[in-house]
Design an enzyme around this catalytic site. Structure first.
Site, PDB file in Angstrom:
ATOM      1  CB  THR A   1      -0.933   0.001   1.232  1.00 25.45           C
ATOM      2  OG1 THR A   1      -1.733  -1.181   1.186  1.00 25.45           O
ATOM      3  CG2 THR A   1      -1.817   1.228   1.260  1.00 25.45           C
TER       4      THR A   1
ATOM      5  CG  ASN B   1      -6.079  -8.477  -5.329  1.00 30.78           C
ATOM      6  OD1 ASN B   1      -5.974  -7.724  -6.302  1.00 30.78           O
ATOM      7  ND2 ASN B   1      -6.976  -8.288  -4.393  1.00 30.78           N
TER       8      ASN B   1
ATOM      9  CD  GLN C   1      -1.964 -11.705  -4.389  1.00 33.41           C
ATOM     10  OE1 GLN C   1      -1.530 -12.859  -4.313  1.00 33.41           O
ATOM     11  NE2 GLN C   1      -2.629 -11.146  -3.400  1.00 33.41           N
TER      12      GLN C   1
ATOM     13  CB  SER D   1       3.552  -6.806   0.265  1.00 28.47           C
ATOM     14  OG  SER D   1       3.238  -6.711   1.645  1.00 28.47           O
TER      15      SER D   1
ATOM     16  CG  HIS E   1       1.347  -9.383   4.382  1.00 26.38           C
ATOM     17  ND1 HIS E   1       0.074  -9.866   4.195  1.00 26.38           N
ATOM     18  CD2 HIS E   1       1.333  -8.117   3.912  1.00 26.38           C
ATOM     19  CE1 HIS E   1      -0.683  -8.914   3.652  1.00 26.38           C
ATOM     20  NE2 HIS E   1       0.068  -7.850   3.470  1.00 26.38           N
TER      21      HIS E   1
ATOM     22  CB  THR F   1      14.130   4.707  12.571  1.00 29.92           C
ATOM     23  OG1 THR F   1      14.638   5.947  13.058  1.00 29.92           O
ATOM     24  CG2 THR F   1      15.026   3.567  13.024  1.00 29.92           C
TER      25      THR F   1
ATOM     26  CB  CYS G   1     -17.817  -6.573   5.121  1.00 31.78           C
ATOM     27  SG  CYS G   1     -18.841  -7.919   5.664  1.00 31.78           S
TER      28      CYS G   1
HETATM   29  C1  LIG Z   1      -2.203  -7.438  -0.484  1.00 32.88           C
HETATM   30  C2  LIG Z   1      -2.151  -6.544  -1.650  1.00 32.88           C
HETATM   31  C3  LIG Z   1      -1.847  -5.183  -1.505  1.00 32.88           C
HETATM   32  C4  LIG Z   1      -1.657  -4.543  -0.137  1.00 32.88           C
HETATM   33  O1  LIG Z   1      -0.430  -4.914   0.390  1.00 32.88           O
HETATM   34  P1  LIG Z   1      -0.014  -4.500   1.886  1.00 32.88           P
HETATM   35  O2  LIG Z   1       1.401  -4.938   1.992  1.00 32.88           O
HETATM   36  O3  LIG Z   1      -0.929  -5.277   2.765  1.00 32.88           O
HETATM   37  O4  LIG Z   1      -0.173  -3.039   2.018  1.00 32.88           O
HETATM   38  C5  LIG Z   1      -1.764  -4.405  -2.626  1.00 32.88           C
HETATM   39  N1  LIG Z   1      -1.952  -4.924  -3.851  1.00 32.88           N
HETATM   40  C6  LIG Z   1      -2.235  -6.221  -4.051  1.00 32.88           C
HETATM   41  C7  LIG Z   1      -2.406  -6.741  -5.434  1.00 32.88           C
HETATM   42  C8  LIG Z   1      -2.335  -7.075  -2.958  1.00 32.88           C
HETATM   43  O5  LIG Z   1      -2.620  -8.360  -3.162  1.00 32.88           O
END
Ligand SMILES: *Cc1c(COP(=O)(O)O)cnc(C)c1O
Length: 412
Positions: free
Chosen positions: A76, A161, A189, A209, A211, A250, A336
């Site tokens: 994000t 995604n 993704q 990202s 995670h 930081t 939601c």
């Molecule tokens: C998960 C996702 C995001 C958001 O990523 P964050 O690291 O949670 O901010 C943005 N774009 C896509 C395509 C995603 O799958």
């Protein structure tokens, strides 16, 4: 038998952190806790060494050089820095003017792209939101048709995604390069799952990202091209000037180290993971659609990520479906909002009707998904849909041959 429930089938939302990444992070909380900006002592140097290694691991994963990697808090933030930063830097007219420049994106992008673009529109930029066909793919032809003399930025995600479809990134990049337009891709993704090379793929700016690639949450990166062309961005945040001034603050050193490790593991293991997951996903789609009639796989059948399935089921009610598959942790085609259950704008965007969007499931597999879990998922989904249809008068009419819908159902 030994199957632990519920089964996690939502890896497109987030992934578990790889224990090897956690292990790499741990010393940076309690022992090597220095600030990488401290230049005068060992604590600072240790922290800096950890960051340097992670930057190398991140760069290697996408074929970039270390200097082109900016650490952020996730996709994000990377998207915001890239999209707004490029728009402000390359604007055709200053703030307060009417047409500050044109941006091209697509209606089924993630909100983390759509909302920064919408913000820019409010501030005097113009934007084209391309609509895809039912296959969900953005082609270079579509971009070609939308480019204008005042276009400054194209931002198109690498893979979607929700439906897993893969856009024509290399071709779009080549087109942008030819026209001198900055090209950003939200590759959240894609990177870490599929091979990436920012040079061969003609990319100027790329977000990903931690995670989503078995790394920690709250950490990500932005690739910023330094040569041919050297991409400049206006910083959004003022402060200590870390990360070449693009992202003051930081550094999250444990997070960065875990992110780097996740990038390294992904580089070494993604190929075999993709082959295995592609086979399992295909089995999931094929078996579900073989054992049930009136179901449709959303998005292009082949041009898609290995691990994301998105299936719509006719003649079931969305809320009932989610309740009936409670042993499977997955996403539905409903989002939601504050007041109500809205159909997914992505499914709507590719032309899936509201009812069918609500009765859709996104099932996304991961590194540690087993065949046994996939088999169980197949049987749970089939059982749930059959049970809900037993209560559906519309389904009875449909079976009697009454034409209720013009949907194109998948036939296997
Ligand atoms: C998960 C996702 C995001 C958001 O990523 P964050 O690291 O949670 O901010 C943005 N774009 C896509 C395509 C995603 O799958």
């Amino acid at each position: 038998m030994s199957l632990k429930l519920p089964i996690y089938m939502d890896h497109a939302a987030t992934t578990p952190c790889d224990p090897r990444a956690v292990e790499a992070m741990l010393p940076y909380f309690t022992e090597k806790y220095g600030n990488s900006g401290s230049r005068n002592h060992r604590f600072g140097w240790e922290a800096e060494a950890g960051v340097d290694e992670a930057r190398e691991q991140a760069a290697l994963l996408i074929g970039a050089s270390e200097k082109e990697i900016i650490f952020t808090s996730g996709s994000t933030e990377s998207n915001n820095i890239a999209i707004k930063g490029a728009a402000y830097m390359y604007e055709k007219a200053p703030a307060g003017s009417k047409n500050r420049g044109h941006i091209i994106t697509c209606t089924i992008e993630h909100k983390a792209v759509l909302d920064p673009v919408k913000r820019l529109v409010k501030e005097g930029f113009d934007a084209t939101f391309l609509e895809t066909a039912r296959d969900g793919i953005v082609t270079a032809e579509m971009i070609k048709g939308a480019l204008r003399p005042d276009t400054i930025l194209v931002t198109i995600m690498w893979a979607n995604n929700e439906i897993g479809t893969i856009n024509e990134i290399r071709e779009i990049g080549a087109l942008c390069k030819e026209r001198g337009v900055i090209f950003h891709t939200d590759a959240t993704q894609w990177v870490g799952k599929m091979p990436t090379n920012v040079d061969a793929d003609n990319i100027d700016l790329l977000s990903w990202s931690g995670h989503k690639i078995y790394g920690p949450k709250g950490i990500g990166a932005l690739y910023v091209r330094r040569h041919r062309p050297r991409v400049r961005l206006q910083a959004l945040q003022d402060g200590g000037g870390q990360e070449r001034g693009f992202r003051s603050g930081t550094l999250n050193i444990p997070g960065i180290v875990g992110f780097g490790k996740a990038c390294e593991i992904a580089r070494l293991e993604m190929e075999s993971d993709a082959i295995r997951l592609g086979r399992l996903r295909k089995k999931l789609e094929t078996e579900v659609c073989r054992q049930l009639d009136t179901c449709a796989v959303n998005g292009h059948a082949e041009r898609r990520l290995p691990h994301i399935a998105n299936i719509s089921f006719g003649f079931v009610e969305g809320e009932g479906l989610m309740m009936a598959v409670k042993n499977i942790a997955c996403s539905s085609g409903s989002a939601c909002t504050s007041a109500s259950l809205e159909p997914s704008y992505v499914l709507k965007g590719i032309g899936v009707g509201d009812d069918l969007a609500h009765s859709s499931l996104r099932l996304s597999l991961g590194k540690w998904t087993t065949e046994e879990q996939v088999d169980y998922t197949i049987s749970e989904v089939v059982k749930a849909v059959k049970k809900l249809r037993e209560m559906s008068p519309l389904y009875d009419m449909h079976k009697e041959g009454i034409d209720l819908s013009k949907v194109e159902w998948a036939h296997h």
